[in-house]
Design an enzyme around this catalytic site. Structure first.
Site: not given
Length: 400
Positions: A53, A59, A62, A136, A240, A267, A332, A358
């Protein structure tokens, strides 16, 4: 020329994406196997790739496009192993499952006016400055194709002094768009919104003017199918990030729970894991009102044996007496983890726990609580669904 031998080699990637040399120096945008030259430049190694990219490096969306997939997978594994070590834990860490490029099915962009034009994109790393995204490599092409039309819509509606947020999601019926921070009053604005949604075949177009999302265009009720069950999708709700990542996490949860007859999904959100156990009785707890109402409606329509509970598990975690009714628990939580619920789980008799996380740091903290309570951490399945990001997700199996 490099004069310090192994000390100049990039040996790992730190949590925020910098390469780290053998002697501990941090080097932005360096990959394992690169070498730091005497003049401060980097000699590319075998694990480096050309970022796909044009915006990479500016940006903030990423951080790791300069890594090949093996190096990115190694970064994910190292993050998890490092978090475990801080709590005196180790276990099998499976090979990370990586989502392909251009598969992100939800994203949030920022929009602001600059003269007559509206810029739409992500912010720079550690900055509020906006990068007007022209390509993107992460976002699903169906969503990316909306960006230029959205710039045109916002150029007619966005005042010069305000920044708006644009949330895009791929639902069963197509593209779902929520704009917050934008006020669109009057007949002309209403016609512009409905005309835009019609021309571009949107599933839904909603505005949040400060009192919550209000659909301005929704020809048919918008849903997201989870394990074969269509679930009403509230505007702006959590989903997700990729279908591939969701499938990997669900498969791991199924492997942990096996043939459990009674499952607690804590959750639960919209029911990503709730509906993955069609032959079990499932208790689903979630604090977000819209999400749990959607889950309950979907379970009723599908005639699933699900008890949906609107419950804040931070304030009211399930107690030992509650938990001992279940054969398996799916946990979760958000990034903050689930310390309060983990403390109750640590003293219950549930045979198996699938922990979806996460955040490796809060996962490892909660894992220590569970292991001190008598659970064994059997394995961890890393999942890389935030392509080229430092964001790490995982599923783990605990058993008594």
């Amino acid at each position: 020329m490099c004069v310090n031998g192994a000390d100049d080699e990039i040996v790992r990637v730190a949590a925020r994406g910098d390469g780290v040399t053998g002697d501990g120096r941090h080097v932005p945008f360096a990959a394992p196997g690169d070498r730091l030259r005497d003049d401060g430049t980097v000699a590319p190694g075998p694990r480096r790739r050309t970022p796909p990219c044009r915006h990479f490096g500016t940006c903030g969306g990423c951080q790791l496009q300069h890594l090949d997939d093996d190096a990115w997978a190694g970064f994910i594994t190292d993050r998890i192993a490092g978090a475990l070590r801080q709590h005196g834990l180790e276990t099998e860490i499976r090979t990370p499952l990586l989502s392909p490029p251009e598969t992100r099915r939800r994203a949030t962009f920022h929009a602001e006016r600059r003269g007559r034009q509206v810029h739409l994109g992500f912010t720079e790393a550690n900055s509020h400055r906006l990068v007007d995204v022209q390509e993107c490599s992460v976002l699903h092409p169906e969503l990316f194709r909306l960006l230029n039309p959205l710039r045109g819509l916002l150029s007619a509606l966005l005042p010069g002094s305000r920044r708006a947020n644009v949330h895009v999601t791929l639902a069963d019926q197509g593209r779902d768009v929520l704009i917050d921070g934008l006020e669109a009053e009057g007949l002309a604005a209403a016609e512009a919104l409905s005309g835009f949604a019609r021309r571009h075949g949107l599933a839904r177009l909603s505005l949040d003017e400060g009192l919550g999302p209000t659909p301005r265009w929704e020809p048919d009720p918008v849903t997201i199918t989870l394990a074969g069950v269509p679930v009403p999708l509230p505007a702006g709700s959590f989903l997700q990030a990729t279908a591939e990542g969701q499938a990997a996490l669900v498969d791991a949860a199924r492997e942990v729970a096996g043939d459990a007859a009674a499952v607690a999904d804590l959750f639960a959100g919209l029911g990503t894991f709730t509906f993955a156990f069609p032959r079990a009785k499932v208790y689903a707890a979630e604090a977000a009102r819209d999400a749990i109402l959607s889950l309950k409606a979907a379970a009723g329509a599908a005639q699933r044996p699900v008890y949906a509970d609107h419950r804040d598990l931070y304030r009211r975690p399930l107690t030992v007496a509650d938990l001992d009714h279940f054969d398996a628990v799916i946990l979760d939580p958000p990034r903050a983890g689930a310390r309060e619920q983990a403390e109750e789980l640590a003293i219950c008799r549930v045979p198996s726990v699938a922990y979806i996380s996460c955040n490796p740091s809060t996962f490892a903290r909660d894992a220590e609580i569970l292991c001190k309570g008598g659970y064994r951490l059997d394995w961890i399945q890393p999942v890389g669904q935030f392509r080229w990001s430092t964001h790490v997700e995982l599923a783990a199996k605990f058993r008594r």
